[in-house]
Enzyme design. Structure first.
Site, PDB file in Angstrom:
ATOM      1  CG  ASP A   1      -0.291  -0.544   2.464  1.00  0.00           C
ATOM      2  OD1 ASP A   1       0.799  -0.026   2.785  1.00  0.00           O
ATOM      3  OD2 ASP A   1      -0.815  -1.487   3.107  1.00  0.00           O
TER       4      ASP A   1
ATOM      5  CD  GLU B   1       4.423  -1.860 -22.198  1.00  0.00           C
ATOM      6  OE1 GLU B   1       4.600  -3.034 -21.830  1.00  0.00           O
ATOM      7  OE2 GLU B   1       3.279  -1.406 -22.404  1.00  0.00           O
TER       8      GLU B   1
ATOM      9  CG  ASP C   1       0.051  -0.118 -20.184  1.00  0.00           C
ATOM     10  OD1 ASP C   1       0.891  -0.911 -19.749  1.00  0.00           O
ATOM     11  OD2 ASP C   1      -1.029  -0.476 -20.694  1.00  0.00           O
TER      12      ASP C   1
ATOM     13  CG  ASP D   1       1.903   2.129 -15.410  1.00  0.00           C
ATOM     14  OD1 ASP D   1       1.654   2.157 -16.624  1.00  0.00           O
ATOM     15  OD2 ASP D   1       2.698   1.327 -14.893  1.00  0.00           O
TER      16      ASP D   1
ATOM     17  CG  HIS E   1       5.096  -4.818 -14.213  1.00  0.00           C
ATOM     18  ND1 HIS E   1       5.780  -3.871 -14.947  1.00  0.00           N
ATOM     19  CD2 HIS E   1       3.848  -4.826 -14.705  1.00  0.00           C
ATOM     20  CE1 HIS E   1       4.977  -3.356 -15.836  1.00  0.00           C
ATOM     21  NE2 HIS E   1       3.782  -3.905 -15.719  1.00  0.00           N
ATOM     22  CG  ASP E   2       4.616  -6.430 -18.114  1.00  0.00           C
ATOM     23  OD1 ASP E   2       3.742  -6.791 -17.305  1.00  0.00           O
ATOM     24  OD2 ASP E   2       4.568  -5.371 -18.756  1.00  0.00           O
TER      25      ASP E   2
HETATM   26  C1  NOJ Z   1       1.806  -3.519 -20.312  1.00  0.00           C
HETATM   27  C2  NOJ Z   1       1.826  -3.659 -18.827  1.00  0.00           C
HETATM   28  O1  NOJ Z   1       3.129  -3.479 -18.368  1.00  0.00           O
HETATM   29  C3  NOJ Z   1       1.255  -5.021 -18.535  1.00  0.00           C
HETATM   30  O2  NOJ Z   1       1.462  -5.398 -17.198  1.00  0.00           O
HETATM   31  C4  NOJ Z   1      -0.181  -5.003 -18.915  1.00  0.00           C
HETATM   32  O3  NOJ Z   1      -0.723  -6.289 -18.771  1.00  0.00           O
HETATM   33  C5  NOJ Z   1      -0.389  -4.563 -20.358  1.00  0.00           C
HETATM   34  N1  NOJ Z   1       0.465  -3.461 -20.746  1.00  0.00           N
HETATM   35  C6  NOJ Z   1      -1.802  -4.129 -20.595  1.00  0.00           C
HETATM   36  O4  NOJ Z   1      -2.058  -2.912 -19.952  1.00  0.00           O
HETATM   37 CA    CA Z   2      -2.179  -3.314   2.557  1.00  0.00          CA
END
Ligand code: NOJ
Ligand code: CA
Length: 558
Positions: free
Chosen positions: A31, A259, A202, A100, A331-332
């Site tokens: 959080d 991105e 994004d 983001d 994170h991807d």
């Molecule tokens: C890229 C993001 O980094 C990813 O985590 C997400 O699933 C897709 N775009 C769709 O927003």
């Molecule tokens: Ca929490």
């Protein structure tokens, strides 16, 4: 190259995946209070810019990348007051918060989409892409990034579909509609007015559609063709992005990092040049090397030679144009050490080597949470332990292709997005000090030996190494060189050495890393009377001969 100086050029950035960073109320999810409590930790590491993955209100089908209210903080993270406090606390420490920006699509729970569903032919229907089917089939045969058709039937309307490039619950916004643009620009400016430093943007390349929505030659057994085919076939995204910039970011001197996948090579300058759409964009070229013909189970192991060539190529291409943002993981992506390091170097020394090679490149370094302590991919015992929507779909895809459950799981272990999403490992208490409750996603069992508290105490830990590395990059003596200095590859004839030179005026720094299994001995006049600025081992130089242990890196200057 004459570059107009920007406030963000010499900064070091850190990505927080908020759900997994630090939980302060015991609900098992990270959080805003957790982030505030760790600002000093990040400051101490040398971080200037913090990018926080989405914290807007969301049903979390895709972990917040499905936004149902752009003006609200999701209650699981806290309140808007806490967010404002985060901004204030960051500012006090001379740090910048970047959020983001997910504007290719929103959540199907967003009020715009809810209204559109009720009346697809009305005002809000125009906010999205609703289309009639063709001969009883969806309008086209494109496949969504998370599998299945990009077209979802609209309940209650015969032969009517809406378009989604990602999950069914992430309908794409209609960027041809001026009303949508106005809504988005107003929202972006609202956040910038609050004092946000900028955005990570994004999936942005997807905003440009082929409005005919053609079908393509199928590339899989499902008879569908990746939606990437459409993305690659269209022109005109640049005009939309310039308009976006002019109406928002430019007015605030905001920092933006795109991105961007599938950009046309010749568009690099348009994206990150002097008047580019963005301040910078991520260099994913090395990550893409593991892409196979479709499905993680067909992904490839990256050969060192390809890795080196790709990194160098990106650097050289951008040299006279602008700056890329350099990453090892996010994170991807799986953890970078498992991907870019040869097996024998997948250890502390190798991680320090990889970190050094990445952070001293020309461009903006982005660290991902846990990278600074060497967090690794997390073994899961069954698919039930995964949470990520994409992982579940990739697992199924592998099974459908005839792989055993064990093999499908193995592919996920190598490439799942959850590898990077397991909770941050703060100490060796239960749940790695991440939460006093039940963590939303399994904690990597290696937390007892890989954690911040332990590494604080060890002088030669990965964490302390990163501190030195960042301090070197930002030092008075070398900041200018690492930021604006030239880049050129060296020792390319050495088959297992990754080495490059950064230089500015008379100053010169050489970074040399041994990816090989054996010790390497290299001769070069440069080594004669040089000074070592950083290494993950002891320096062995005699006259002009340098000996490097396997996975050793040295940073030398003259
Ligand atoms: C890229 C993001 O980094 C990813 O985590 C997400 O699933 C897709 N775009 C769709 O927003
Ligand atoms: Ca929490």
């Amino acid at each position: 190259m004459a570059i107009t100086r920007k406030w963000w050029h010499d900064k070091v950035a850190y990505q927080i995946y908020p759900k997994s960073f630090r939980d302060t109320n015991g609900d098992g999810m990270g959080d805003l209070r957790g982030i505030i409590s760790k600002l000093d930790y990040l400051k101490n590491l040398g971080i200037d810019i913090i990018w926080i993955s989405p914290i807007y209100r969301s049903p979390f089908v895709d972990q917040g990348y499905d936004i149902s209210d752009y003006y609200a903080i999701d209650p699981s993270f806290g309140t808007m007051e806490e967010f404002d406090e985060l901004l204030t606390e960051a500012k006090k420490r001379d740090m910048h918060i970047v959020m983001d920006l997910v504007i290719n699509h929103c959540s199907d729970q967003h009020e715009w989409f809810q209204k559109a569903l009720k009346d697809p032919y009305g005002e809000y229907g125009e906010y999205f892409y609703f289309r009639k089917g063709v001969n009883g089939q969806p309008p086209s045969n494109t496949r969504a990034y998370f599998g299945g058709s990009t077209w979802e039937p609209v309940a209650g309307y015969e032969d009517l579909y809406y378009f989604h490039a990602y999950a069914v619950q992430q309908p794409d916004l209609n960027w041809e509609n001026p009303k949508v643009l106005q809504e988005l620009y107003t929202m972006i400016n609202w956040w910038l007015e609050k004092g946000l430093a900028g955005f990570r943007i994004d999936a942005i390349i997807n905003i440009q559609k082929d409005l005919d929505f053609p079908s393509y030659a199928p590339d899989g057994a499902d008879g569908l063709a990746s939606v990437v085919r459409m993305v690659e076939s269209v022109n005109g995204v640049g005009e939309k992005l310039q308009d976006l910039k002019k109406n928002t970011f430019a007015k605030y001197d905001a920092f933006t990092v795109g991105e961007v996948f599938n950009m046309k090579r010749e568009e690099l300058e348009a994206f990150v040049g002097e008047n580019g759409h963005f301040s910078t964009m991520f260099d994913f070229s090395a990550n893409c090397l593991s892409d196979g013909p479709g499905g993680w189970y067909r992904n490839k192991t990256i050969a060192f030679d390809d890795f080196r060539r790709t990194v160098f190529q990106s650097q050289m291409e951008c040299l006279d144009i602008g700056f890329l943002a350099n990453i090892i993981e996010n994170h991807d992506e799986p953890r970078g050490s498992s991907r870019f390091l040869p097996e024998h170097a997948q250890n502390e020394m190798g991680m320090k080597m990889l970190g050094t090679v990445s952070m001293l490149l020309r461009g903006l370094p982005f660290l991902y949470q846990g990278q600074e302590i060497g967090m690794t991919n997390c073994p899961m015992n069954s698919v039930e332990e995964y949470n990520d929507i994409n992982t579940i779909s990739e697992y199924r895809l592998a099974l459908e292709a005839g792989l055993s459950e064990e093999e499908a799981l193995e592919a996920c272990y190598r490439f799942s997005r959850d590898n990077a999403r397991t909770p941050m490992q703060w100490d060796d208490s239960s749940n790695a000090g991440f939460t006093s409750g039940t963590p939303w996603l399994k904690v990597n069992p290696n937390y007892t030996s890989v954690n911040v508290a332990l590494q604080e105490k060890q002088e030669d830990s990965i964490l302390n190494f990163y501190r030195k590395l960042i301090a070197l990059r930002k030092s008075e003596e070398f900041r200018e060189l690492f930021t604006y200095g030239d880049f050129h590859p060296v020792l390319e004839e050495e088959t297992e050495i990754l080495a490059y030179c950064r230089s500015l005026g008379q100053k010169k720094v050489m970074v040399i890393a041994n990816f090989g299994k054996e010790s390497a001995v290299i001769s070069d006049d440069f080594f004669g009377d040089c000074r070592c600025l950083l290494t993950n081992d002891t320096v062995r130089i005699s006259e002009n001969r340098l000996t490097l242990a396997p996975a050793q890196v040295v940073v030398l200057t003259k």
